[in-house]
Scaffold this motif. Structure first.
Motif, PDB file in Angstrom:
ATOM      1  N   LEU A 110      16.219  15.229   6.211  1.00 18.70           N
ATOM      2  CA  LEU A 110      16.487  14.278   7.296  1.00 18.70           C
ATOM      3  C   LEU A 110      16.863  12.901   6.738  1.00 18.70           C
ATOM      4  O   LEU A 110      17.738  12.221   7.270  1.00 18.70           O
ATOM      5  CB  LEU A 110      15.266  14.177   8.231  1.00 18.70           C
ATOM      6  N   ALA A 111      16.201  12.501   5.630  1.00 14.01           N
ATOM      7  CA  ALA A 111      16.528  11.209   5.007  1.00 14.01           C
ATOM      8  C   ALA A 111      18.009  11.193   4.607  1.00 14.01           C
ATOM      9  O   ALA A 111      18.719  10.209   4.843  1.00 14.01           O
ATOM     10  CB  ALA A 111      15.646  10.979   3.787  1.00 14.01           C
ATOM     11  N   LYS A 112      18.462  12.290   4.042  1.00 12.36           N
ATOM     12  CA  LYS A 112      19.845  12.399   3.583  1.00 12.36           C
ATOM     13  C   LYS A 112      20.820  12.275   4.757  1.00 12.36           C
ATOM     14  O   LYS A 112      21.825  11.586   4.675  1.00 12.36           O
ATOM     15  CB  LYS A 112      20.015  13.770   2.909  1.00 12.36           C
ATOM     16  N   GLU A 113      20.468  12.937   5.859  1.00 14.56           N
ATOM     17  CA  GLU A 113      21.315  12.877   7.059  1.00 14.56           C
ATOM     18  C   GLU A 113      21.550  11.441   7.497  1.00 14.56           C
ATOM     19  O   GLU A 113      22.569  11.125   8.095  1.00 14.56           O
ATOM     20  CB  GLU A 113      20.583  13.578   8.215  1.00 14.56           C
ATOM     21  N   HIS A 114      20.558  10.585   7.252  1.00 15.58           N
ATOM     22  CA  HIS A 114      20.654   9.199   7.723  1.00 15.58           C
ATOM     23  C   HIS A 114      20.874   8.217   6.572  1.00 15.58           C
ATOM     24  O   HIS A 114      20.718   7.012   6.755  1.00 15.58           O
ATOM     25  CB  HIS A 114      19.392   8.830   8.513  1.00 15.58           C
ATOM     26  N   SER A 115      21.245   8.723   5.400  1.00 18.24           N
ATOM     27  CA  SER A 115      21.471   7.874   4.216  1.00 18.24           C
ATOM     28  C   SER A 115      20.305   6.926   3.972  1.00 18.24           C
ATOM     29  O   SER A 115      20.488   5.764   3.620  1.00 18.24           O
ATOM     30  CB  SER A 115      22.762   7.058   4.370  1.00 18.24           C
ATOM     31  N   LEU A 116      19.098   7.437   4.190  1.00 17.43           N
ATOM     32  CA  LEU A 116      17.881   6.632   4.030  1.00 17.43           C
ATOM     33  C   LEU A 116      17.338   6.798   2.614  1.00 17.43           C
ATOM     34  O   LEU A 116      17.279   7.911   2.097  1.00 17.43           O
ATOM     35  CB  LEU A 116      16.834   7.126   5.032  1.00 17.43           C
ATOM     36  N   GLN A 117      16.939   5.712   1.995  1.00 21.25           N
ATOM     37  CA  GLN A 117      16.405   5.747   0.637  1.00 21.25           C
ATOM     38  C   GLN A 117      14.881   5.613   0.672  1.00 21.25           C
ATOM     39  O   GLN A 117      14.363   4.716   1.333  1.00 21.25           O
ATOM     40  CB  GLN A 117      16.948   4.557  -0.151  1.00 21.25           C
ATOM     41  N   LEU A 118      14.174   6.509  -0.047  1.00 22.10           N
ATOM     42  CA  LEU A 118      12.722   6.357  -0.210  1.00 22.10           C
ATOM     43  C   LEU A 118      12.508   5.399  -1.378  1.00 22.10           C
ATOM     44  O   LEU A 118      12.927   5.675  -2.502  1.00 22.10           O
ATOM     45  CB  LEU A 118      12.069   7.705  -0.490  1.00 22.10           C
ATOM     46  N   ILE A 119      11.857   4.255  -1.097  1.00 22.15           N
ATOM     47  CA  ILE A 119      11.799   3.195  -2.117  1.00 22.15           C
ATOM     48  C   ILE A 119      10.389   2.982  -2.670  1.00 22.15           C
ATOM     49  O   ILE A 119      10.183   2.116  -3.524  1.00 22.15           O
ATOM     50  CB  ILE A 119      12.381   1.865  -1.578  1.00 22.15           C
ATOM     51  N   GLY A 120       9.405   3.782  -2.179  1.00 21.84           N
ATOM     52  CA  GLY A 120       8.057   3.626  -2.724  1.00 21.84           C
ATOM     53  C   GLY A 120       7.047   4.263  -1.809  1.00 21.84           C
ATOM     54  O   GLY A 120       7.407   4.962  -0.857  1.00 21.84           O
ATOM     55  N   GLY A 121       5.781   4.033  -2.122  1.00 20.09           N
ATOM     56  CA  GLY A 121       4.738   4.612  -1.280  1.00 20.09           C
ATOM     57  C   GLY A 121       3.398   4.561  -1.970  1.00 20.09           C
ATOM     58  O   GLY A 121       3.174   3.768  -2.883  1.00 20.09           O
ATOM     59  N   ASP A 122       2.520   5.448  -1.517  1.00 11.44           N
ATOM     60  CA  ASP A 122       1.188   5.525  -2.093  1.00 11.44           C
ATOM     61  C   ASP A 122       0.710   6.968  -1.936  1.00 11.44           C
ATOM     62  O   ASP A 122       1.031   7.627  -0.940  1.00 11.44           O
ATOM     63  CB  ASP A 122       0.260   4.562  -1.340  1.00 11.44           C
ATOM     64  N   THR A 123      -0.005   7.473  -2.927  1.00  9.78           N
ATOM     65  CA  THR A 123      -0.496   8.853  -2.882  1.00  9.78           C
ATOM     66  C   THR A 123      -1.994   8.819  -3.124  1.00  9.78           C
ATOM     67  O   THR A 123      -2.435   8.350  -4.177  1.00  9.78           O
ATOM     68  CB  THR A 123       0.216   9.710  -3.957  1.00  9.78           C
ATOM     69  N   THR A 124      -2.764   9.294  -2.137  1.00  9.74           N
ATOM     70  CA  THR A 124      -4.227   9.241  -2.258  1.00  9.74           C
ATOM     71  C   THR A 124      -4.829  10.578  -1.817  1.00  9.74           C
ATOM     72  O   THR A 124      -4.134  11.407  -1.224  1.00  9.74           O
ATOM     73  CB  THR A 124      -4.815   8.122  -1.364  1.00  9.74           C
ATOM     74  N   ARG A 125      -6.119  10.741  -2.098  1.00  9.75           N
ATOM     75  CA  ARG A 125      -6.807  11.973  -1.730  1.00  9.75           C
ATOM     76  C   ARG A 125      -7.720  11.728  -0.525  1.00  9.75           C
ATOM     77  O   ARG A 125      -8.396  10.696  -0.457  1.00  9.75           O
ATOM     78  CB  ARG A 125      -7.632  12.468  -2.918  1.00  9.75           C
ATOM     79  N   GLY A 126      -7.715  12.671   0.405  1.00  6.53           N
ATOM     80  CA  GLY A 126      -8.544  12.545   1.603  1.00  6.53           C
ATOM     81  C   GLY A 126      -7.995  13.449   2.689  1.00  6.53           C
ATOM     82  O   GLY A 126      -7.110  14.267   2.426  1.00  6.53           O
ATOM     83  N   PRO A 127      -8.497  13.325   3.928  1.00  6.96           N
ATOM     84  CA  PRO A 127      -7.982  14.144   5.025  1.00  6.96           C
ATOM     85  C   PRO A 127      -6.488  13.873   5.241  1.00  6.96           C
ATOM     86  O   PRO A 127      -6.057  12.725   5.137  1.00  6.96           O
ATOM     87  CB  PRO A 127      -8.802  13.681   6.240  1.00  6.96           C
ATOM     88  N   LEU A 128      -5.728  14.920   5.515  1.00  6.18           N
ATOM     89  CA  LEU A 128      -4.263  14.814   5.572  1.00  6.18           C
ATOM     90  C   LEU A 128      -3.796  13.786   6.605  1.00  6.18           C
ATOM     91  O   LEU A 128      -4.106  13.882   7.792  1.00  6.18           O
ATOM     92  CB  LEU A 128      -3.665  16.191   5.903  1.00  6.18           C
ATOM     93  N   SER A 129      -3.052  12.819   6.100  1.00  2.00           N
ATOM     94  CA  SER A 129      -2.522  11.760   6.954  1.00  2.00           C
ATOM     95  C   SER A 129      -1.274  11.195   6.286  1.00  2.00           C
ATOM     96  O   SER A 129      -1.215  11.098   5.054  1.00  2.00           O
ATOM     97  CB  SER A 129      -3.608  10.690   7.116  1.00  2.00           C
ATOM     98  N   ILE A 130      -0.286  10.861   7.066  1.00  2.10           N
ATOM     99  CA  ILE A 130       0.987  10.400   6.511  1.00  2.10           C
ATOM    100  C   ILE A 130       1.424   9.143   7.266  1.00  2.10           C
ATOM    101  O   ILE A 130       1.491   9.145   8.494  1.00  2.10           O
ATOM    102  CB  ILE A 130       2.076  11.491   6.672  1.00  2.10           C
ATOM    103  N   THR A 131       1.714   8.096   6.512  1.00  2.24           N
ATOM    104  CA  THR A 131       2.177   6.845   7.110  1.00  2.24           C
ATOM    105  C   THR A 131       3.519   6.472   6.508  1.00  2.24           C
ATOM    106  O   THR A 131       3.654   6.452   5.279  1.00  2.24           O
ATOM    107  CB  THR A 131       1.177   5.704   6.841  1.00  2.24           C
ATOM    108  N   ILE A 132       4.457   6.173   7.371  1.00  3.27           N
ATOM    109  CA  ILE A 132       5.761   5.720   6.872  1.00  3.27           C
ATOM    110  C   ILE A 132       6.017   4.308   7.381  1.00  3.27           C
ATOM    111  O   ILE A 132       5.774   4.011   8.558  1.00  3.27           O
ATOM    112  CB  ILE A 132       6.882   6.671   7.340  1.00  3.27           C
ATOM    113  N   THR A 133       6.478   3.463   6.481  1.00  3.98           N
ATOM    114  CA  THR A 133       7.033   2.179   6.905  1.00  3.98           C
ATOM    115  C   THR A 133       8.533   2.305   6.726  1.00  3.98           C
ATOM    116  O   THR A 133       9.005   2.620   5.627  1.00  3.98           O
ATOM    117  CB  THR A 133       6.470   1.018   6.072  1.00  3.98           C
ATOM    118  N   ILE A 134       9.235   2.124   7.837  1.00  2.00           N
ATOM    119  CA  ILE A 134      10.685   2.309   7.792  1.00  2.00           C
ATOM    120  C   ILE A 134      11.375   0.976   8.007  1.00  2.00           C
ATOM    121  O   ILE A 134      10.865   0.119   8.735  1.00  2.00           O
ATOM    122  CB  ILE A 134      11.117   3.385   8.823  1.00  2.00           C
ATOM    123  N   MET A 135      12.479   0.802   7.320  1.00  2.00           N
ATOM    124  CA  MET A 135      13.238  -0.447   7.426  1.00  2.00           C
ATOM    125  C   MET A 135      14.684  -0.139   7.743  1.00  2.00           C
ATOM    126  O   MET A 135      15.277   0.771   7.162  1.00  2.00           O
ATOM    127  CB  MET A 135      13.158  -1.216   6.107  1.00  2.00           C
TER     128      MET A 135
END
Ligand code: ADP
Ligand code: MG
Length: 317
Positions: A110-135
């Motif tokens: 989907l990122a490719k479809e919209h020419s969106l670049q993933l520029i960073g993030g954070d990877t941690t351990r715990g109950p499954l949860s996903i947060t995206i900050t989009i610009m």
């Protein structure tokens, strides 16, 4: 950060693409560095999906990777912004390479479809949860907001309302046929990014429908200081959803069911025929009109007026 964490990031989250807006500095340093073109302004939004709250336990990871990005892209669509960058914070109960591989497959397709670049993030351990900050980027001085609806404007929605809500009911019953249109509306929403960009020059207000049409349209009405009348007969509702409403005996069900990720917007009547034609090609439907009297009224086929304003509230008891 341990070397295993770094190798996970290297293996799964590093995705290079020449399309779109390349960051000056992407994944791998303490911060990403971005250059906003001088004729643009930045639109930023964050959305979190938590297992058991926003998606069912054991959800297909590829569909989840798609959906978490789709709901964030939908916020950019509602502002008329062009997707540029995203940061991905993911909390995982364990390192499951097969899961990560499927998740990132859905995400990056989907990122490719919209020419969106993933520029960073954070990877941690715990109950499954996903947060995206989009610009995203907007031309200077332009944006779609919730606050611009004017008396006499028409109210429109894209797509079909209530379909994702019915898809959720089906998913809860363990129906897993992704060819089912209700189920795919729920599991694989299609953010209306192109429509949002088209609306930038013609709509007076816009919102994406995540918590249900009545709640989200009410946000526009409150922010704009106006009311609206929606003609129930005009609401685009799929035959499968109509059948479900009959079973339930609830004619207003689609107004409060969430997860559609369609756009609801207002537009003056006097928009050029050319613009109208372009919008119709996106499958938008006129469903009502902005009125002076505050609140949201649904006018039924028989002419009865019903008042509605509630959708899904995360903090409702
Ligand atoms: P720090 O310890 O400085 O917070 P991290 O170990 O969290 O650094 O991350 C190292 C690099 O990897 C950073 O550039 C960060 O943005 C990136 N990163 C971490 N997790 C992800 C992820 N899930 N998706 C994309 N980039 C990530
Ligand atoms: Mg970190």
């Amino acid at each position: 950060m341990s070397s295993s964490e770094f190798s996970i990031i290297e293996e799964f989250f590093t995705f290079r693409s020449d399309k779109g807006y390349c960051p000056i500095l992407g994944i791998g340093d303490d911060c990403a560095v971005l250059d906003v073109p001088s004729d643009k302004q930045l639109a930023v939004s964050t959305d979190t999906l938590v297992e058991n709250v926003h998606f069912l336990p054991g959800s297909d990871p590829e569909l989840l990777g798609h959906k978490v990005l789709a709901v964030n892209l939908s916020d950019l669509a509602a502002m008329g912004a062009t997707p540029a960058w995203a940061s991905l914070a993911i909390t995982l109960p364990a390192i499951d390479k097969a899961w990560l591989s499927s998740f990132t497959k859905g995400f990056f397709a989907l990122a490719k479809e919209h020419s969106l670049q993933l520029i960073g993030g954070d990877t941690t351990r715990g109950p499954l949860s996903i947060t995206i900050t989009i610009m995203g980027l907007l031309p200077k001085q332009q944006r779609l907001t919730r606050s611009g609806a004017k008396l006499g404007d028409s109210v429109y929605v894209s797509g079909s309302i209530g379909r994702a809500g019915l898809g959720l009911k089906k998913a809860q019953l363990d129906i897993s046929d992704i060819a089912d249109k209700d189920l795919s509306a729920y599991l694989k929403p299609c953010p209306q990014v192109a429509l949002g960009k088209e609306l930038l020059s013609v709509a007076t207000s816009c919102i994406d429908i995540s918590d249900g049409l009545s709640a989200d349209l009410s946000h526009i009405l409150k922010a704009s200081g106006v009311g609206a009348r929606v003609w129930d007969e005009q609401l685009p509702v799929a035959a499968s959803v109509r059948r479900y409403m009959e079973e339930l005996g609830d004619n207003l069900w689609p107004y409060s069911s969430g997860d559609d990720y369609e756009l609801c917007f207002t537009m003056p009547e006097q928009v050029s025929a050319h613009s109208q034609d372009k919008l119709l090609a996106y499958g938008v439907t006129k469903i009502g009109v902005i009125e002076e009297e505050k609140g949201l009224k649904i006018e039924t086929k028989s002419g009865e007026l019903l008042t509605l304003d509630k959708g899904y509230d995360h903090f409702d008891a």
